[in-house]
Design an enzyme around this catalytic site. Structure first.
Site, PDB file in Angstrom:
ATOM      1  N   LYS A  22      -5.333   4.843 -11.533  1.00 32.38           N
ATOM      2  CA  LYS A  22      -5.527   4.746  -9.909  1.00 32.38           C
ATOM      3  C   LYS A  22      -4.883   5.946  -9.126  1.00 32.38           C
ATOM      4  O   LYS A  22      -5.194   6.490  -8.319  1.00 32.38           O
ATOM      5  CB  LYS A  22      -5.242   3.317  -9.550  1.00 32.38           C
ATOM      6  CG  LYS A  22      -4.831   3.248  -8.076  1.00 32.38           C
ATOM      7  CD  LYS A  22      -4.362   1.920  -7.507  1.00 32.38           C
ATOM      8  CE  LYS A  22      -4.018   1.618  -6.031  1.00 32.38           C
ATOM      9  NZ  LYS A  22      -2.713   2.469  -5.914  1.00 32.38           N
ATOM     10  N   ASN A  23      -3.413   6.102  -9.657  1.00 28.47           N
ATOM     11  CA  ASN A  23      -2.712   6.983  -8.896  1.00 28.47           C
ATOM     12  C   ASN A  23      -2.971   8.455  -9.273  1.00 28.47           C
ATOM     13  O   ASN A  23      -2.375   9.268  -8.667  1.00 28.47           O
ATOM     14  CB  ASN A  23      -1.174   6.583  -9.431  1.00 28.47           C
ATOM     15  CG  ASN A  23      -0.618   5.184  -8.745  1.00 28.47           C
ATOM     16  OD1 ASN A  23      -1.345   4.967  -7.855  1.00 28.47           O
ATOM     17  ND2 ASN A  23       0.270   4.534  -9.306  1.00 28.47           N
ATOM     18  N   CYS A 118       1.642   1.260  10.046  1.00 25.90           N
ATOM     19  CA  CYS A 118       3.214   1.560  10.195  1.00 25.90           C
ATOM     20  C   CYS A 118       3.223   2.310  11.433  1.00 25.90           C
ATOM     21  O   CYS A 118       2.574   3.075  11.878  1.00 25.90           O
ATOM     22  CB  CYS A 118       3.915   2.232   9.055  1.00 25.90           C
ATOM     23  SG  CYS A 118       2.876   3.837   8.267  1.00 25.90           S
ATOM     24  N   ARG A 123      10.479   6.121   8.717  1.00 24.38           N
ATOM     25  CA  ARG A 123       9.510   5.625   7.640  1.00 24.38           C
ATOM     26  C   ARG A 123       9.082   6.586   6.673  1.00 24.38           C
ATOM     27  O   ARG A 123       9.261   7.922   6.997  1.00 24.38           O
ATOM     28  CB  ARG A 123       8.257   5.055   8.470  1.00 24.38           C
ATOM     29  CG  ARG A 123       7.318   6.409   9.086  1.00 24.38           C
ATOM     30  CD  ARG A 123       6.940   5.883  10.165  1.00 24.38           C
ATOM     31  NE  ARG A 123       5.785   7.158  10.721  1.00 24.38           N
ATOM     32  CZ  ARG A 123       6.462   8.253  11.056  1.00 24.38           C
ATOM     33  NH1 ARG A 123       7.757   8.332  11.086  1.00 24.38           N
ATOM     34  NH2 ARG A 123       5.541   9.324  11.277  1.00 24.38           N
ATOM     35  N   ASP A 308       6.272   0.364  -9.942  1.00 17.60           N
ATOM     36  CA  ASP A 308       4.978  -0.237 -10.210  1.00 17.60           C
ATOM     37  C   ASP A 308       5.069  -1.178 -11.597  1.00 17.60           C
ATOM     38  O   ASP A 308       4.290  -1.916 -11.459  1.00 17.60           O
ATOM     39  CB  ASP A 308       3.827   0.733 -10.317  1.00 17.60           C
ATOM     40  CG  ASP A 308       3.485   1.209  -9.008  1.00 17.60           C
ATOM     41  OD1 ASP A 308       3.871   0.690  -7.909  1.00 17.60           O
ATOM     42  OD2 ASP A 308       2.617   2.118  -8.855  1.00 17.60           O
ATOM     43  N   ARG A 400      -7.468  -3.786  -6.309  1.00 12.77           N
ATOM     44  CA  ARG A 400      -7.049  -2.284  -5.864  1.00 12.77           C
ATOM     45  C   ARG A 400      -6.647  -1.295  -6.845  1.00 12.77           C
ATOM     46  O   ARG A 400      -6.877  -0.416  -6.854  1.00 12.77           O
ATOM     47  CB  ARG A 400      -6.026  -2.445  -4.788  1.00 12.77           C
ATOM     48  CG  ARG A 400      -6.403  -2.945  -3.457  1.00 12.77           C
ATOM     49  CD  ARG A 400      -5.104  -2.839  -2.397  1.00 12.77           C
ATOM     50  NE  ARG A 400      -4.784  -1.690  -2.483  1.00 12.77           N
ATOM     51  CZ  ARG A 400      -3.255  -1.308  -2.350  1.00 12.77           C
ATOM     52  NH1 ARG A 400      -2.536  -2.163  -2.488  1.00 12.77           N
ATOM     53  NH2 ARG A 400      -2.909   0.051  -2.481  1.00 12.77           N
TER      54      ARG A 400
END
Length: 419
Positions: A22-23, A118, A123, A308, A400
């Site tokens: 996914k990443n 956000c 941040r 993760d 996801r």
């Protein structure tokens, strides 16, 4: 609303083909926007985040199609691109922020909202904006909308990141490959998924050196062209399935892995008491009894233990023979799954960035709710061991990052149903 029902207590036996990462997929999909012609991605997982990325590309004007199982094509023949990404598409996933660098790099402009709602201020997105401004982008924010413009094109420069942010490193790579001149990104993140992005872009004609190290050098080119590229295996998914067998007992062979990306984690599973035999692209794991607790687990940037993987491993440690301590150094709020594990009988005490997990002899099935992607995975790991029936809601988080996880686990002996 869909849920998972899991009947615990079944050992796992068989083989699993691990999905593409996914990443890697998400930044590479953003990278396809930079390329003229067609990109063909092999081993691309069918995930809700991948589909969300395709919707953003479709909004710009590109065409995305899964033409075969896990083969995705992205065609770019756009003459009049739409560089405004609607708020609803931006809010679908955190990685939507990567389209800021890609759109600026390709078209010199974009209008986006903040991912996940956000707010501007202190941040993580600050580091993205800092780097893009160094490249010459004019960035303004009004009422949650970010307007980005580079009328004369982006220009290469030296950028020193205040910390090794994966997302910021990817965004600046995407913005720099078509920029004028040379860019040096210092203190860049070193994750394998960043190397996969760079390997893809090099196939498309980009000039990039140093990925996998702290300094990445990029020489801008005038054009990039689509190519065929195979996504690397998902190391987080591989570890999740290893956690499942460590939790339940049994034997699994994981195919389509890259063990070179998993050294520190493989060592941990040996400490747990699992038998491991590793090859370049395959792992055999066997678990026969109660696992040993790991004294200290600390999340750190690659090549150290990844954040993760913390949640699935914590689920395993709930039945460890002693006490484990987790320290989360990457995110402030990564223990939300702990309360759900406690509902199942786990003994976990959270104190800020520290979590103390005292092993118990049994977990019990009950109704729990996924709070995030990896936290949801930890509930699956726990449910496979728990006595009775576990019901997991909010499984859209799990979708996801895990392709048809219930079918994969059912194929090796688990009882898990999507209802």
């Amino acid at each position: 609303m869909q849920k998972f029902l899991i009947e615990g207590g079944k050992k796992l036996y068989g083989e699993i083909d691990v999905q593409g990462a996914k990443n890697s997929s998400l930044p590479i999909l953003a990278g396809a926007l930079l390329c003229d012609g067609t990109t063909t991605l092999l081993n691309c997982p069918k995930l809700s985040d991948v589909y969300a990325s395709c919707r953003i590309l479709n909004n710009v004007g590109l065409t995305c199609n899964f033409i075969d199982n896990n083969v995705l094509t992205i065609s770019n023949s756009v003459n009049n691109p739409n560089c405004i990404v609607p708020n609803d598409l931006m809010r679908e996933m955190r990685s939507s922020i990567l389209y800021m660098g890609a759109l600026l790099g390709k078209y010199g402009k974009c209008t986006i909202s903040l991912p996940g709602g956000c707010q501007l201020g202190s941040r993580p997105i600050d580091i993205h904006l800092y780097g893009l401004k160094k490249l010459g982008a004019d960035i303004k924010e009004e009422y949650g909308t970010i307007y980005c413009n580079a009328k004369d094109g982006l220009k290469g420069t030296k950028i020193t990141l205040p910390f090794a942010s994966v997302g910021a490193t990817e965004n600046l790579i995407l913005a720099s490959v078509l920029a004028k001149g040379e860019t040096l990104i210092k203190n860049s993140a070193r994750e394998p998924e960043i190397c996969d992005l760079c390997n893809y872009l090099r196939k498309c004609g980009a000039v990039i050196q140093g990925d996998g190290e702290s300094d990445i050098y990029i020489k801008g080119v005038k054009k990039l062209y689509g190519c065929e590229h195979s996504i690397i295996p998902d190391r987080v998914v591989a570890v999740t399935y290893m956690c499942c067998v460590a939790m339940t007992g049994g034997e699994l062979v994981l195919n389509n892995v890259c063990t070179n990306h998993m050294d520190i984690v493989l060592n941990m599973f040996e400490e747990l008491g699992c038998d491991l035999y590793t090859y370049e692209d395959r792992i055999y794991i066997c678990s026969k009894g109660r696992v040993h607790s790991l004294k200290n687990v600390k999340t750190m940037p690659y090549p150290a233990f990844p954040t993760d993987m913390q949640s699935p491993l914590m689920a395993v440690m709930t039945i460890g023979d002693k006490t484990s301590t987790f320290e989360e150094t990457i995110f402030d709020n990564r223990y939300r799954h702990a309360d759900e594990l406690i509902r199942m009988g786990a003994d976990i005490e959270v104190m800020g960035r520290i979590a103390i997990v005292r092993g118990v002899s049994k977990l019990y099935g009950t109704s729990v709710s996924a709070t995030d992607l990896r936290g949801g995975a930890s509930l699956i790991v726990a449910g496979l061991k728990a006595d009775g029936l576990t019901e997991i809601s909010n499984i859209h988080y799990i979708d996801r990052g895990y392709q048809e996880v219930e079918k994969v686990l059912t194929s090796v002996g688990a009882y898990i149903k999507r209802v």
